[in-house]
Motif scaffolding. Structure first.
Motif, mmCIF file in Angstrom:
data_model
loop_
_atom_site.group_PDB
_atom_site.id
_atom_site.type_symbol
_atom_site.label_atom_id
_atom_site.label_comp_id
_atom_site.label_asym_id
_atom_site.label_seq_id
_atom_site.Cartn_x
_atom_site.Cartn_y
_atom_site.Cartn_z
ATOM 1 N N PRO A 3 17.531 121.685 55.370
ATOM 2 C CA PRO A 3 17.264 120.541 54.218
ATOM 3 C C PRO A 3 18.506 119.373 54.002
ATOM 4 O O PRO A 3 18.160 118.379 53.547
ATOM 5 C CB PRO A 3 17.109 121.025 52.832
ATOM 6 C CG PRO A 3 17.372 122.570 53.352
ATOM 7 C CD PRO A 3 17.493 122.711 54.386
ATOM 8 N N MET A 4 19.680 119.890 54.674
ATOM 9 C CA MET A 4 20.655 118.983 54.416
ATOM 10 C C MET A 4 21.073 118.153 55.688
ATOM 11 O O MET A 4 21.916 117.259 55.980
ATOM 12 C CB MET A 4 22.113 119.943 54.257
ATOM 13 C CG MET A 4 21.926 120.417 52.907
ATOM 14 S SD MET A 4 23.660 121.014 52.319
ATOM 15 C CE MET A 4 23.712 122.230 53.737
ATOM 16 N N THR A 5 20.252 118.279 56.730
ATOM 17 C CA THR A 5 20.510 117.571 58.098
ATOM 18 C C THR A 5 20.519 116.129 57.958
ATOM 19 O O THR A 5 21.272 115.242 58.723
ATOM 20 C CB THR A 5 19.623 117.858 59.159
ATOM 21 O OG1 THR A 5 18.298 117.795 58.762
ATOM 22 C CG2 THR A 5 19.485 119.470 59.476
ATOM 23 N N GLY A 6 19.499 115.492 57.132
ATOM 24 C CA GLY A 6 19.497 114.031 56.916
ATOM 25 C C GLY A 6 20.850 113.621 56.401
ATOM 26 O O GLY A 6 21.507 112.606 56.870
ATOM 27 N N GLU A 26 19.507 117.700 41.735
ATOM 28 C CA GLU A 26 19.118 116.692 42.630
ATOM 29 C C GLU A 26 18.263 115.590 42.077
ATOM 30 O O GLU A 26 18.283 114.622 42.480
ATOM 31 C CB GLU A 26 18.456 117.474 43.754
ATOM 32 C CG GLU A 26 19.244 118.424 44.535
ATOM 33 C CD GLU A 26 20.595 117.781 45.145
ATOM 34 O OE1 GLU A 26 20.775 116.943 46.008
ATOM 35 O OE2 GLU A 26 21.765 118.196 44.307
ATOM 36 N N LEU A 27 17.599 115.892 40.989
ATOM 37 C CA LEU A 27 16.675 114.894 40.283
ATOM 38 C C LEU A 27 17.517 113.907 39.504
ATOM 39 O O LEU A 27 16.977 113.078 39.105
ATOM 40 C CB LEU A 27 15.613 115.792 39.603
ATOM 41 C CG LEU A 27 14.384 116.283 40.308
ATOM 42 C CD1 LEU A 27 13.592 116.868 39.543
ATOM 43 C CD2 LEU A 27 13.881 115.137 41.561
ATOM 44 N N ASN A 28 18.654 114.428 39.250
ATOM 45 C CA ASN A 28 19.558 113.913 37.966
ATOM 46 C C ASN A 28 20.841 113.048 38.656
ATOM 47 O O ASN A 28 21.164 112.598 37.796
ATOM 48 C CB ASN A 28 19.905 114.701 36.902
ATOM 49 C CG ASN A 28 18.422 115.051 36.238
ATOM 50 O OD1 ASN A 28 17.926 114.414 35.185
ATOM 51 N ND2 ASN A 28 18.047 116.178 36.192
ATOM 52 N N THR A 29 21.035 113.587 39.760
ATOM 53 C CA THR A 29 22.315 112.921 40.195
ATOM 54 C C THR A 29 22.109 111.697 41.106
ATOM 55 O O THR A 29 20.919 111.407 41.601
ATOM 56 C CB THR A 29 23.045 114.058 41.257
ATOM 57 O OG1 THR A 29 24.483 113.585 41.606
ATOM 58 C CG2 THR A 29 22.300 114.126 42.481
ATOM 59 N N VAL A 77 19.875 116.429 48.840
ATOM 60 C CA VAL A 77 18.595 116.477 49.481
ATOM 61 C C VAL A 77 17.770 115.621 48.415
ATOM 62 O O VAL A 77 17.598 115.854 47.047
ATOM 63 C CB VAL A 77 18.169 117.970 49.571
ATOM 64 C CG1 VAL A 77 16.649 117.869 50.058
ATOM 65 C CG2 VAL A 77 18.703 118.691 50.405
ATOM 66 N N ASN A 78 16.972 114.538 48.846
ATOM 67 C CA ASN A 78 16.053 113.890 47.978
ATOM 68 C C ASN A 78 14.905 114.413 47.686
ATOM 69 O O ASN A 78 14.079 114.510 48.339
ATOM 70 C CB ASN A 78 15.774 112.324 48.580
ATOM 71 C CG ASN A 78 15.249 111.583 47.579
ATOM 72 O OD1 ASN A 78 15.083 111.809 46.563
ATOM 73 N ND2 ASN A 78 14.464 110.381 48.234
ATOM 74 N N LEU A 79 14.885 115.236 46.519
ATOM 75 C CA LEU A 79 13.507 115.930 45.995
ATOM 76 C C LEU A 79 12.577 114.999 45.467
ATOM 77 O O LEU A 79 11.485 115.423 45.250
ATOM 78 C CB LEU A 79 13.771 117.085 45.049
ATOM 79 C CG LEU A 79 14.912 118.185 45.542
ATOM 80 C CD1 LEU A 79 15.096 119.085 44.515
ATOM 81 C CD2 LEU A 79 14.123 118.720 46.846
ATOM 82 N N LYS A 80 12.789 113.929 45.260
ATOM 83 C CA LYS A 80 12.003 112.878 44.429
ATOM 84 C C LYS A 80 10.572 112.509 45.323
ATOM 85 O O LYS A 80 9.952 111.819 44.943
ATOM 86 C CB LYS A 80 12.611 111.487 44.141
ATOM 87 C CG LYS A 80 13.551 111.759 43.097
ATOM 88 C CD LYS A 80 14.278 110.373 42.658
ATOM 89 C CE LYS A 80 15.389 110.797 41.378
ATOM 90 N NZ LYS A 80 16.230 109.668 41.238
ATOM 91 N N GLU A 88 12.950 107.321 52.451
ATOM 92 C CA GLU A 88 12.866 108.722 52.062
ATOM 93 C C GLU A 88 12.260 109.729 53.357
ATOM 94 O O GLU A 88 11.871 110.756 53.069
ATOM 95 C CB GLU A 88 11.477 108.814 50.852
ATOM 96 C CG GLU A 88 11.857 108.346 49.603
ATOM 97 C CD GLU A 88 10.822 107.943 48.922
ATOM 98 O OE1 GLU A 88 10.832 108.073 47.693
ATOM 99 O OE2 GLU A 88 9.607 108.275 49.463
ATOM 100 N N PHE A 89 12.329 108.930 54.538
ATOM 101 C CA PHE A 89 11.809 109.706 55.569
ATOM 102 C C PHE A 89 12.656 110.819 55.994
ATOM 103 O O PHE A 89 12.203 111.944 56.437
ATOM 104 C CB PHE A 89 11.346 108.739 56.755
ATOM 105 C CG PHE A 89 10.113 107.996 56.959
ATOM 106 C CD1 PHE A 89 9.863 107.192 55.973
ATOM 107 C CD2 PHE A 89 9.165 108.614 57.838
ATOM 108 C CE1 PHE A 89 8.413 106.731 56.009
ATOM 109 C CE2 PHE A 89 7.938 108.146 57.751
ATOM 110 C CZ PHE A 89 7.652 107.125 56.862
ATOM 111 N N GLY A 90 13.983 110.644 56.003
ATOM 112 C CA GLY A 90 14.924 111.530 56.247
ATOM 113 C C GLY A 90 14.790 112.914 55.489
ATOM 114 O O GLY A 90 14.816 114.100 56.033
ATOM 115 N N ALA A 91 14.616 112.849 54.285
ATOM 116 C CA ALA A 91 14.365 113.934 53.327
ATOM 117 C C ALA A 91 13.168 114.489 53.579
ATOM 118 O O ALA A 91 13.004 115.898 53.508
ATOM 119 C CB ALA A 91 14.713 113.553 51.752
#
Length: 536
Positions: A73-76, A261-264, A269-272, A403-406
């Motif tokens: 999940p961190m590759t992007g 991740e939702l608040n930083t 990782v973009n969980l949005k 958002e594609f990378g995430a």
């Protein structure tokens, strides 16, 4: 030298340069996935060589899986921070060095450590290979790129048992790791020469803030969850204090990671992206497809070696030939995706075919040979083809370019977690069903059952003809019947496991109506595919 073709404001390689990029990226993806299954057939040899128990030797698999699921999940983010080509090269080199050191390990825990390092290097080879491959094709042809990458996703885990079986039968167990070294060297050289850098990649490092706390929470949460899935059965699940502690760490880590991740402002990782309905529901199908793909590749080899008497190499071949039969469907399906076809009909077909495969597997018998399993495994392969590529397409539909990378990284992680969940489920379910079937079958082992008496006397007379000792023959007959009872109980349990996987697919089938199925124009697909590549 790379020969480039202008496509508006973008450039793509052509001819031999494109072929080399395709070969390099697909091979890297296959190699990474192959190492998830190649070790399975060599565990007994490794255990004997290193003087480790079978339970401890399972760490060779677990450590690689944990490292994979943490890094993917961190590759992007890592590709953006270091530069995609730099990160890809570093991961390839790390994978090769770790493979060499795995093969030279003298102790179990030395091997486990280098397998973990190998998993860190291998984690980048999936998503980053996919992005580089996308860049090698102009927009309208990127469905073909998805098809080629899909071949790697299916071929990797399937090749593992056959390649591993052949090496173990003819060479040393260390060679299953050494085989990666020349491939990594060649892929590294080809990457340096033929994979172009994107304009400005790796030069924006000063403007990127690293979310160290988020990375720690990801490692604790996802790593602990993967550990539970891998080791829960052998540790007796929540009867074990160790598993209970890991479950608490997983819960705290995952909840903390999601909140962070939702608040930083700068998430690792973009969980949005889960706010997108299509991505959220596609993720469910990706999870279940991971369950089906990895569980079927895990249960089948164990079953045919334990019940049907296949060697590891024969087992691998019985998986390989049906897979090779269906591989040409990937580029064909890729073309359909490129033309704007909705993925939903293919997803529905894939779910139904995979569900049928599970029930069809339930008709197998203990005396079937390698080619007798061909139509069953062909059905598995066909269901996998119909699911993997359309789900790759559907999961990123509707996401913003940023958002594609995430989205791609999370999709690959979810597939891996699905596989871990499926294997954990299979281990637990086989144990339960074995006990149930053994209890049911042993009730027929009574002197009042004429079939049992007839079978017992026939076996006893066979042993008497060889030894002439009635007491010894009687003992041997009971032992033989005990072995037959175990064999049949396990066989029925394995068949039940295939059926339960089918039930999973049928349960998620109604959720297909929640996916968006609007047909896209080739221009829209090209724009989305371009954004997917650029996101890495």
């Amino acid at each position: 030298m790379i020969f480039m073709e202008n496509k508006g404001n973008t450039k793509t390689p052509i001819g031999a340069a494109r072929f080399i990029i395709v070969l390099t990226t697909v091979t890297a993806a296959v190699m990474e996935l192959l190492d998830t299954t190649i070790v399975n057939v060599a565990l007994n040899q490794i255990s004997g060589s290193l003087g480790a128990t079978i339970e401890d030797i399972a760490w060779v698999i677990t450590s690689y899986a944990i490292a994979n699921v943490i890094v993917i999940p961190m590759t992007g983010f890592l590709g953006e921070y270091f530069g995609r080509k730099n990160y890809y090269l570093a991961s390839m080199i790390l994978f090769g060095i770790a493979s060499y050191l795995c093969g030279n390990s003298d102790t179990l825990w030395e091997l486990v450590f280098w397998r973990f390092v190998q998993g860190i290097g291998g984690g980048a080879l999936l998503s980053t290979s996919q992005a580089i491959l996308f860049d090698a094709f102009p927009g309208k042809e990127r469905g073909m790129a998805s098809g080629l990458f899909g071949m790697g996703i299916v071929l990797g885990p399937t090749l593992g048992p056959s390649v591993g079986g052949y090496i173990v039968d003819n060479f040393s167990w260390g060679d299953i790791f050494f085989i990666n070294v020349p491939i990594c060297i060649i892929a590294t050289v080809l990457t340096i020469l033929y994979v172009p850098r994107k304009e400005g990649e790796g030069k924006n490092k000063a403007n990127i803030t690293i979310d160290y706390f988020g990375i720690i929470l990801l490692i604790v949460g996802i790593g602990s969850l993967q550990y539970i899935l891998e080791k829960g059965e052998s540790k007796d699940w929540f009867q074990s204090k160790e598993i209970s502690v890991m479950a608490l760490l997983a819960a705290l880590g995952i909840v903390g990671f999601i909140s962070r991740e939702l608040n930083t402002e700068h998430p690792v990782v973009n969980l949005k992206v889960f706010a997108n309905r299509n991505f959220a529901f596609s993720s469910i199908f990706v999870l279940v497809s991971g369950v089906g793909l990895f569980t079927s590749v895990f249960v089948y080899p164990v079953m045919v070696q334990r019940i049907n008497g296949f060697t590891p190499y024969e087992t691998g071949l019985s998986l390989l030939f049906p897979t090779l039969t269906i591989l040409p469907l990937f580029p064909i399906l890729g073309k359909r995706m490129s033309s704007g076809a909705s993925p939903i009909p293919f997803v529905i077909a894939g779910i139904l075919i995979f569900a049928f495969f599970g029930f069809y597997s339930g008709t197998a018998t203990a005396d079937m040979g390698r080619w007798d399993f061909y139509p069953i495994q062909l059905m598995r392969g066909l269901g996998t083809v119909m699911l993997q590529l359309p789900l790759i397409n559907a999961s990123v539909a509707g996401l913003k370019p940023s958002e594609f990378g995430a989205g791609i990284s999370l999709t690959n992680m979810i597939r891996q977690l699905g596989g871990a969940f499926g294997i954990a489920l299979a281990n637990n379910y086989v144990t339960q069903q074995y006990a149930q079937h053994r209890s049911d079958l042993v009730s027929n082992y009574t002197p009042n059952n004429p079939l049992f008496v007839e079978k017992f006397n026939a076996i006893k007379m066979g042993f008497m003809a060889r030894s002439g000792d009635i007491t010894q023959a009687t003992t041997q007959a009971y032992r033989q019947l005990e072995l037959l009872l175990d064999r049949q109980s396990y066989f029925l349990a394995y068949l039940d496991t295939f059926r339960i996987v089918s039930v999973f697919f049928l349960c998620v089938l109604p959720l297909v109506v929640l996916l968006k199925g609007k047909k896209k124009s080739p221009e829209e697909i090209a724009a989305a595919a371009k954004a997917a590549a650029e996101a890495h």
